[in-house]
Motif scaffolding. Sequence first.
Motif, PDB file in Angstrom:
ATOM      1  N   SER A 138       4.576  12.064   4.786  1.00  0.00           N
ATOM      2  CA  SER A 138       4.505  11.963   3.330  1.00  0.00           C
ATOM      3  C   SER A 138       5.166  13.135   2.641  1.00  0.00           C
ATOM      4  O   SER A 138       5.008  14.276   3.057  1.00  0.00           O
ATOM      5  CB  SER A 138       3.046  11.916   2.876  1.00  0.00           C
ATOM      6  OG  SER A 138       2.352  10.895   3.559  1.00  0.00           O
ATOM      7  N   LEU A 143       2.155  11.276  -3.557  1.00  0.00           N
ATOM      8  CA  LEU A 143       2.568  11.334  -2.165  1.00  0.00           C
ATOM      9  C   LEU A 143       3.465  10.123  -1.961  1.00  0.00           C
ATOM     10  O   LEU A 143       3.078   9.001  -2.279  1.00  0.00           O
ATOM     11  CB  LEU A 143       1.375  11.243  -1.208  1.00  0.00           C
ATOM     12  CG  LEU A 143       0.318  12.347  -1.292  1.00  0.00           C
ATOM     13  CD1 LEU A 143      -0.782  12.076  -0.265  1.00  0.00           C
ATOM     14  CD2 LEU A 143       0.921  13.713  -1.061  1.00  0.00           C
ATOM     15  N   ILE A 144       4.690  10.383  -1.466  1.00  0.00           N
ATOM     16  CA  ILE A 144       5.617   9.281  -1.222  1.00  0.00           C
ATOM     17  C   ILE A 144       5.892   9.226   0.274  1.00  0.00           C
ATOM     18  O   ILE A 144       6.334  10.207   0.867  1.00  0.00           O
ATOM     19  CB  ILE A 144       6.927   9.475  -2.017  1.00  0.00           C
ATOM     20  CG1 ILE A 144       6.625   9.435  -3.510  1.00  0.00           C
ATOM     21  CG2 ILE A 144       7.944   8.400  -1.633  1.00  0.00           C
ATOM     22  CD1 ILE A 144       7.828   9.706  -4.396  1.00  0.00           C
ATOM     23  N   SER A 145       5.631   8.071   0.880  1.00  0.00           N
ATOM     24  CA  SER A 145       5.694   7.985   2.344  1.00  0.00           C
ATOM     25  C   SER A 145       6.664   6.941   2.849  1.00  0.00           C
ATOM     26  O   SER A 145       6.506   6.425   3.955  1.00  0.00           O
ATOM     27  CB  SER A 145       4.293   7.719   2.907  1.00  0.00           C
ATOM     28  OG  SER A 145       3.384   8.683   2.426  1.00  0.00           O
ATOM     29  N   GLY A 146       7.664   6.615   2.041  1.00  0.00           N
ATOM     30  CA  GLY A 146       8.672   5.669   2.506  1.00  0.00           C
ATOM     31  C   GLY A 146       9.225   4.859   1.355  1.00  0.00           C
ATOM     32  O   GLY A 146       8.805   5.034   0.208  1.00  0.00           O
ATOM     33  N   ARG A 193       2.683   2.350  -9.723  1.00  0.00           N
ATOM     34  CA  ARG A 193       3.321   3.485 -10.398  1.00  0.00           C
ATOM     35  C   ARG A 193       4.046   3.010 -11.651  1.00  0.00           C
ATOM     36  O   ARG A 193       3.967   3.644 -12.707  1.00  0.00           O
ATOM     37  CB  ARG A 193       4.295   4.191  -9.459  1.00  0.00           C
ATOM     38  CG  ARG A 193       3.635   5.068  -8.414  1.00  0.00           C
ATOM     39  CD  ARG A 193       4.661   5.729  -7.513  1.00  0.00           C
ATOM     40  NE  ARG A 193       5.515   6.654  -8.247  1.00  0.00           N
ATOM     41  CZ  ARG A 193       6.682   7.128  -7.790  1.00  0.00           C
ATOM     42  NH1 ARG A 193       7.132   6.745  -6.603  1.00  0.00           N
ATOM     43  NH2 ARG A 193       7.399   7.978  -8.501  1.00  0.00           N
ATOM     44  N   ILE A 218      -0.948   5.639   5.965  1.00  0.00           N
ATOM     45  CA  ILE A 218      -1.020   5.935   4.540  1.00  0.00           C
ATOM     46  C   ILE A 218      -0.248   4.836   3.813  1.00  0.00           C
ATOM     47  O   ILE A 218       0.602   4.175   4.402  1.00  0.00           O
ATOM     48  CB  ILE A 218      -0.429   7.329   4.211  1.00  0.00           C
ATOM     49  CG1 ILE A 218      -0.881   7.771   2.821  1.00  0.00           C
ATOM     50  CG2 ILE A 218       1.097   7.323   4.343  1.00  0.00           C
ATOM     51  CD1 ILE A 218      -0.690   9.242   2.552  1.00  0.00           C
ATOM     52  N   THR A 219      -0.557   4.624   2.554  1.00  0.00           N
ATOM     53  CA  THR A 219       0.221   3.672   1.773  1.00  0.00           C
ATOM     54  C   THR A 219       1.497   4.363   1.312  1.00  0.00           C
ATOM     55  O   THR A 219       1.595   5.587   1.299  1.00  0.00           O
ATOM     56  CB  THR A 219      -0.567   3.217   0.537  1.00  0.00           C
ATOM     57  OG1 THR A 219      -1.131   4.378  -0.095  1.00  0.00           O
ATOM     58  CG2 THR A 219      -1.700   2.288   0.931  1.00  0.00           C
ATOM     59  N   THR A 220       2.484   3.568   0.905  1.00  0.00           N
ATOM     60  CA  THR A 220       3.757   4.132   0.474  1.00  0.00           C
ATOM     61  C   THR A 220       3.554   5.176  -0.627  1.00  0.00           C
ATOM     62  O   THR A 220       4.192   6.219  -0.628  1.00  0.00           O
ATOM     63  CB  THR A 220       4.693   3.040  -0.061  1.00  0.00           C
ATOM     64  OG1 THR A 220       4.754   1.981   0.878  1.00  0.00           O
ATOM     65  CG2 THR A 220       6.089   3.587  -0.279  1.00  0.00           C
ATOM     66  N   TYR A 221       2.666   4.857  -1.554  1.00  0.00           N
ATOM     67  CA  TYR A 221       2.432   5.778  -2.678  1.00  0.00           C
ATOM     68  C   TYR A 221       0.952   6.102  -2.806  1.00  0.00           C
ATOM     69  O   TYR A 221       0.100   5.226  -2.709  1.00  0.00           O
ATOM     70  CB  TYR A 221       2.928   5.164  -3.996  1.00  0.00           C
ATOM     71  CG  TYR A 221       4.366   4.702  -3.935  1.00  0.00           C
ATOM     72  CD1 TYR A 221       4.678   3.347  -3.966  1.00  0.00           C
ATOM     73  CD2 TYR A 221       5.410   5.619  -3.811  1.00  0.00           C
ATOM     74  CE1 TYR A 221       5.991   2.919  -3.882  1.00  0.00           C
ATOM     75  CE2 TYR A 221       6.724   5.195  -3.720  1.00  0.00           C
ATOM     76  CZ  TYR A 221       7.012   3.842  -3.752  1.00  0.00           C
ATOM     77  OH  TYR A 221       8.316   3.419  -3.653  1.00  0.00           O
ATOM     78  N   VAL A 222       0.686   7.380  -3.012  1.00  0.00           N
ATOM     79  CA  VAL A 222      -0.636   7.809  -3.482  1.00  0.00           C
ATOM     80  C   VAL A 222      -0.375   8.448  -4.835  1.00  0.00           C
ATOM     81  O   VAL A 222       0.413   9.390  -4.933  1.00  0.00           O
ATOM     82  CB  VAL A 222      -1.296   8.813  -2.526  1.00  0.00           C
ATOM     83  CG1 VAL A 222      -2.640   9.275  -3.086  1.00  0.00           C
ATOM     84  CG2 VAL A 222      -1.489   8.181  -1.149  1.00  0.00           C
ATOM     85  N   MET A 238      -1.726  10.072  -8.310  1.00  0.00           N
ATOM     86  CA  MET A 238      -2.863  10.784  -8.899  1.00  0.00           C
ATOM     87  C   MET A 238      -2.556  11.141 -10.346  1.00  0.00           C
ATOM     88  O   MET A 238      -1.590  11.858 -10.615  1.00  0.00           O
ATOM     89  CB  MET A 238      -3.189  12.027  -8.062  1.00  0.00           C
ATOM     90  CG  MET A 238      -3.773  11.653  -6.708  1.00  0.00           C
ATOM     91  SD  MET A 238      -3.920  13.036  -5.560  1.00  0.00           S
ATOM     92  CE  MET A 238      -2.278  13.058  -4.864  1.00  0.00           C
TER      93      MET A 238
END
Lengths: 256, 220, 476
Positions: B137, B190-193, C226, C267-271, C273
């Motif tokens: 991430s 958080l960007i994970s892909g 988002r 984890i998901t692509t975006y968290v 906050m």
Amino acid sequence: MSDIIKHYPPKPQKVYFYATCLVDVFYPDTGLAGIRLLEREGVEVVFPQGQSCCGQPAYTSGLNEQARTVAVTQLDLFPEDWPIVMPSGSCAGMLRKHYPRLFAGTPHEMQAEKVAARTWELTDFLLHVCRIRLQDQGEPVRVAIHTSCSGRREAGIAEVGPALLRQLADVELVEQARPAECCGFGGTFAVRHPEISAAMVADKAAALVDSGADQFVSTDCGCLMNIDGFADKQQLPVRGQHIVNFLWQRSKGGVA
Amino acid sequence: MTAREAILQRLYQGREQQGGLDVPVSNFAVLERPHWNHADKRQRFEQAMRSVHTEIHSVSRDNWCTVLQQLATEKGLHNLWVSPDTCHGKELTQHWQLTQTPLLQHCPPLAEWKDELFNQVNAALTGCRGAIAETGSLILWPTTAEPRVISLVPPVHFVLLDGNQLYSTLHQAMHQQGWADTGMPTNALLISGPSKTADIEQTLAYGVHGPKELIVLVLE
Amino acid sequence: MNPATDAVREFTPRARTALDNPAVRNNFRKAMDGLMDKRQAAFADWDLEALRELGAAVRLRALSRLPELLVQLEHNLQARGIQVHWAETGEQACQIVHDICQRRNARSVIKGKSMVSEEMDLNAFLARSGIEALESDLGEYIIQLAGEAPSHIIMPAIHKNTDEISELMHQQTGTRRSHDVDYLTASARSQLREKFMRADVGLSGVNFAIAATGTLCLVENEGNGRLTTTVPDCHIAVTGIEKVVENLEDIAPLLALLTRSATGQHITTYVNMISAPRQPDEKDGPEEVHLVLVDSGRSAIYQDRELLDTLRCIRCGACMNHCPVYTRIGGHAYGTTYPGPIGKILMPHLLGLESAHILPTASTLCGACEEVCPVKIPIPQLLQRLRTEAMDGDPQRPAHMDGHGSKRNWREMLLWHGWTLFNSRPWAYRLGTALAARFRRWTPARLGTWTRYRSAPRPAPQSLQQQLRQCRHKES
């Protein structure tokens, strides 16, 4: 892996045998086989008269009052501090896990907790307390095991049946698809939600047939009645019996 | 009584009724990965990102602009947005030589360029505040210079990551960067892909509403 | 009558229909098997029991301080300019959302995924005032095209296969029929792009609301969340009051548990906050951000120590993924916003036991759900408790839920009184079992629904107790 912590007692001289109502009425040979297996291990088996039902059917129907009325009579059957051995994961689970809950806040709370703490499912007791070692006297056979959900998740015996079956040299243990999935009995569930129950037992029976097993064994007479009853009516090639019957037959070299 | 008062009153009453609620201790040790060294972290980070179709390139301070131009050419990008107000943005502007991929550098309030952003911006470059190895991430806190939409709307997103800012876990990143102490920004990500979905018969498809491509340039 | 309570009363016929529908059976079996495998793989290198303990501890800590944390959350959100509203009922919450839209002359709302908004039936409420609410999560978008309710809390269109979705999109939006999931997804992307740009209001749910920092935490894979919370000038978030957590670090274990339990993702692509609306120096983000805190029966659940464990739920869906009943009847059979095991323990509170008392009985208490719940909700125990409430079955622990005792009926009680008598008196038991053995050949071949599928169990010629008594006589 089970996260149930059990403190096994040392091998006792005497045990109580609490047969369960299904064994008493429908599968007495399971009770006899169980008693013989224990006696052969050098344990004296005491069978208190007056035993009936552990109260589970009323309890799972939400009727704690009726369950307590019955269960309270059962508590008095085991006055000595000996282990109480039961040929059913479901009923053993009822005593071990649910009796304390059922009697919490009642005058029988302490007694119920003591009874719960010394209740053991039979195969679990044979393996871990008696440290049984079975000698196979039978012909080669392929067997699958169905461990009841309460045996698995309340009494923590999922690894016991397979361990005992693996002691038998000519028994090949095969595993059916989705072995941990419920067979659909659930006590009154089979009566209250018959179509859902039927769908579950049909899938379970099909899995047992597809496993390549010649027969199956079960830790619980409720599951047995359900799956074997279905297999009988549908004329399926795989039939079942209680694991205790099977273990006694195989190690004795004859019919119980 | 307002709804707020009624709800709170019921909750206070409820707590009395409950007769006590034993709260077990919160043991955060299970989250830690103390045995991961930098190489482990790097390896896990790359593995996690690649498993969800992120592109990763190792670059140096000297060559990252060249690498980025190569990628832009390979991908046939029509344009690339960079911020004129960041160090990396300024550096890239100085080095940029691709005439077929002009740099876009304006950043008005969203309302003033929404159509252009949605329909014409092909790709964007942003920085980030480090990355998390365990989940692959990137930590992105949008700023005035690099606002929220720029890492979201254009179908291609390039991220410049300082390879030394690699944390083992989210928990570690939160603590070491002091998020709770310094206060959270308007938006933290958080960007994970690249964006994806499995809503059609659990079949994975990439490029849903967010970017279709995520490319990470890791500065060694 | 209330359509929500009507729907759940039709559980049995709907379950039957689902069981007989091969498409439902196949789609769900395949989907649930995949989700179970993915979850197991995702937790492979974790001390899962310790992680679940931590998840349970975090949720219980938050619940133990629920009123204080809600006040702290409100304070910290307001300090940064996020407006906080409280709603006792779903209807009130709908009204609040509606009023915000009205004040802003909003005609269109773009929605990120929110199960609470389904609970509130928000889309229908807004539609009555001519405000269009469009779902942007692909699964929700698909079922909105179909005019259906979600059948799973994480994957709303899980009951549909690719053929069905292709046909639906073709009929409703003009795409060509195709098995190419990338094509279908790209079509949905372009259809919704314009909507994101033009929507007046963005509406989202909240996965976790962090009291200490005044932060709304949302997770997603598609990017629609988002977009929903960034592009429109007004963002409204709705959440149940139980979703608050105490500290920022508390979301670390909850996120680790949520995404892996739900879909097997680390984890998901975006968290995402969110802690404030657009600040003066910022270029984007909504100028107004609202949080609507919805009670809708949750504070009633909070009155009881045992029942409040229901509120630990972080809406991962693992329970239904592992449930042998849900797998066979699918989500729509329940007729409730939340299906599966969590539905069975939550909906009786939201709808009242009088309507929903069948739900807690539709379980074998196998415990597969409890085994996988990331926050260790004792689901079988709660099902049992709800059964007791429905039957008024324990005078020593008086029931207090809305509709308690509504399932108790004299016919069934007559059977149980007989059963109690039989089993609590040794003479009655002895006599009864002797008679059963004696007249075993008279066991009816037809025993209601049991024998529709299975042969009738027949008592043995002699009960175990009879045989043992004879042995003892022989010995002595």
